[in-house]
Design an enzyme around this catalytic site. Structure first.
Site, mmCIF file in Angstrom:
data_model
loop_
_atom_site.group_PDB
_atom_site.id
_atom_site.type_symbol
_atom_site.label_atom_id
_atom_site.label_comp_id
_atom_site.label_asym_id
_atom_site.label_seq_id
_atom_site.Cartn_x
_atom_site.Cartn_y
_atom_site.Cartn_z
ATOM 1 N N LYS A 235 -2.665 6.737 1.310
ATOM 2 C CA LYS A 235 -2.438 7.221 2.676
ATOM 3 C C LYS A 235 -1.580 8.497 2.575
ATOM 4 O O LYS A 235 -0.413 8.539 2.992
ATOM 5 C CB LYS A 235 -1.777 6.127 3.525
ATOM 6 C CG LYS A 235 -2.320 6.139 4.949
ATOM 7 C CD LYS A 235 -2.120 4.829 5.641
ATOM 8 C CE LYS A 235 -2.356 4.920 7.135
ATOM 9 N NZ LYS A 235 -3.661 5.394 7.562
ATOM 10 N N GLU B 253 -16.019 6.376 5.192
ATOM 11 C CA GLU B 253 -15.182 5.883 6.285
ATOM 12 C C GLU B 253 -15.104 6.926 7.378
ATOM 13 O O GLU B 253 -15.665 8.018 7.266
ATOM 14 C CB GLU B 253 -13.809 5.456 5.772
ATOM 15 C CG GLU B 253 -13.061 6.527 5.028
ATOM 16 C CD GLU B 253 -11.558 6.309 5.032
ATOM 17 O OE1 GLU B 253 -11.064 5.732 4.064
ATOM 18 O OE2 GLU B 253 -10.889 6.747 5.988
ATOM 19 N N ARG C 109 0.842 -1.209 0.000
ATOM 20 C CA ARG C 109 0.000 0.000 0.000
ATOM 21 C C ARG C 109 0.872 1.252 0.000
ATOM 22 O O ARG C 109 0.524 2.264 -0.603
ATOM 23 C CB ARG C 109 -0.940 -0.028 1.204
ATOM 24 C CG ARG C 109 -2.005 1.055 1.142
ATOM 25 C CD ARG C 109 -3.026 0.915 2.242
ATOM 26 N NE ARG C 109 -2.429 1.069 3.562
ATOM 27 C CZ ARG C 109 -3.093 0.920 4.705
ATOM 28 N NH1 ARG C 109 -4.378 0.598 4.681
ATOM 29 N NH2 ARG C 109 -2.502 1.077 5.868
HETATM 30 C C1 COI Z 1 -3.571 3.719 11.431
HETATM 31 O O1 COI Z 1 -4.561 3.043 11.765
HETATM 32 O O2 COI Z 1 -2.417 3.289 11.534
HETATM 33 C C2 COI Z 1 -3.736 5.061 10.904
HETATM 34 O O3 COI Z 1 -3.011 5.415 10.055
HETATM 35 C C3 COI Z 1 -4.782 5.907 11.498
HETATM 36 C C4 COI Z 1 -4.293 7.159 12.128
HETATM 37 C C5 COI Z 1 -3.408 6.987 13.311
HETATM 38 C C6 COI Z 1 -3.816 8.175 11.175
#
Ligand code: COI
Length: 347
Positions: free
Chosen positions: A191, A227, A89
């Site tokens: 992301k 989401e 990802r």
């Molecule tokens: C995760 O679940 O690792 C995320 O990226 C969520 C958040 C801490 C930005």
């Protein structure tokens, strides 16, 4: 004589861990110059970095990250959960942001060596986990809108407790039409750091009104939910587990995928990746969100512009079963028929 390790074990308050940064010994750093070739990096002391004020990441938000966890398991070893999914990802997110994708081998080596060098910061079994944050950004200077001429990849770690304060409690979400998280064909499925920057203001307003998080609607017609911003969403209706389909503006969560497989293969449930409306959520028997940080967190109430809906005041049996299965596998308390758990010494 006290060793560095025993000092760490004494200094960190394992029972007080929250989802916040505890600086550790070291971090991994690698760089990539104009040609787009990543050079293997090295561990350096955890600390601040200096950067050009014209860096691509500072001016145009060119950066992506991942979130992973290392656990101390019931077999008395340190394990990771499906790390290769995060590596892939990370590559897909990087490509979307015009960042040269990092070879999987460098990603894995970076994650494993950072965890290995900070192993004494992995909380004792049942007290939390070591959160792993791989992040890559455009370092080189740019003035016009263009990809940066050089990039930096860092992996740092921090011992953490629950993402939502108060442990396994039921969340109250606000369904807002004031803001959208992601546009069709935008960066919602990557992301990208900018997705999270854009979520700060809506979240600040929601928290000021007493909500825990926002449940975002799809931007094109606001007919369905997408989401939670930091986590994916599931609902249970008449015995069927449903989650919004990955339509391009939803992050393809590793925990989301794991929950789908657990529900299908361990609970023999029907799972549908489909459109989920606000009224589906309001009328559901159980609702929960999933993520590396959030794990499986139940949702008790949602508030829309039309009104307040109580879904439940207790953790539902399916949410509880999925939570126990997922965390049982992650901590090696349960058998792992999927091969998801990766012990540290494997590499
Ligand atoms: C995760 O679940 O690792 C995320 O990226 C969520 C958040 C801490 C930005």
């Amino acid at each position: 004589m006290k060793t560095v390790e025993s000092e760490v074990m004494e200094a960190v308050e394992w029972d007080e861990l929250s989802f916040s940064l505890t600086p550790t010994r070291s971090m991994y750093m690698a760089e990539c110059d104009l040609g787009g070739e990543w050079r293997p990096g090295e561990l350096i002391p955890f600390g601040d970095l200096s950067i050009s004020p014209a860096a691509g990441v500072l001016n145009y938000g060119q950066g992506v990250f991942e979130g992973m966890k290392a656990y101390r398991s019931a077999k008395d070893r340190i394990v990771l959960f499906r790390p290769e999914r995060n590596a892939r990802r990370f590559q897909a997110s990087a490509e979307r942001l015009c960042i040269p994708p990092l070879p999987e081998e460098i990603f894995m080596n970076a994650v494993l060596s950072t965890v290995g060098d900070n192993i004494d910061f992995v909380p004792p079994l049942g007290k939390g986990s070591l959160y792993i944050r791989p992040v890559v950004w455009g370092t080189g200077p740019v003035l016009g809108v263009q990809p940066a001429p050089s990039y930096t990849f860092v992996v740092y770690v921090s011992p953490v407790g629950p993402y939502f304060k108060g442990g396994m409690r039921l969340l109250h979400l606000e369904v807002t039409k004031q803001f959208h998280r992601a546009a069709p064909r935008g960066t919602g499925n990557a992301k990208a750091i900018g997705n999270y920057a854009a979520s700060l203001y809506p979240l600040k307003l929601a928290k000021a009104k007493g909500f825990d998080e926002i449940l975002y609607l799809n931007a094109s017609d606001e007919a369905c939910v997408e989401e939670v911003g930091s986590a994916n969403l599931f609902i249970l209706s008449d015995g069927v587990l449903k989650t919004p389909a990955l339509d391009g503006s939803i992050l393809p969560g590793v925990t989301r995928d794991s929950v789908i497989q657990l529900a299908r293969e361990r609970l023999n449930m029907e799972v549908r990746e489909t459109q989920v409306s606000v009224s589906d959520v309001a009328q559901a028997d159980e609702v929960f969100c999933t993520g590396t940080a959030a794990v499986i967190t139940p949702i008790g109430e949602i508030t829309t512009e039309e009104g307040h809906n109580v879904i439940t005041d207790s953790v539902g049996p399916v949410s509880r079963k999925l939570y126990d299965l997922l965390t049982g596998i992650q901590k090696e308390e349960l058998e792992d028929p999927f091969g998801w758990v990766t012990p540290l010494e494997v590499y």
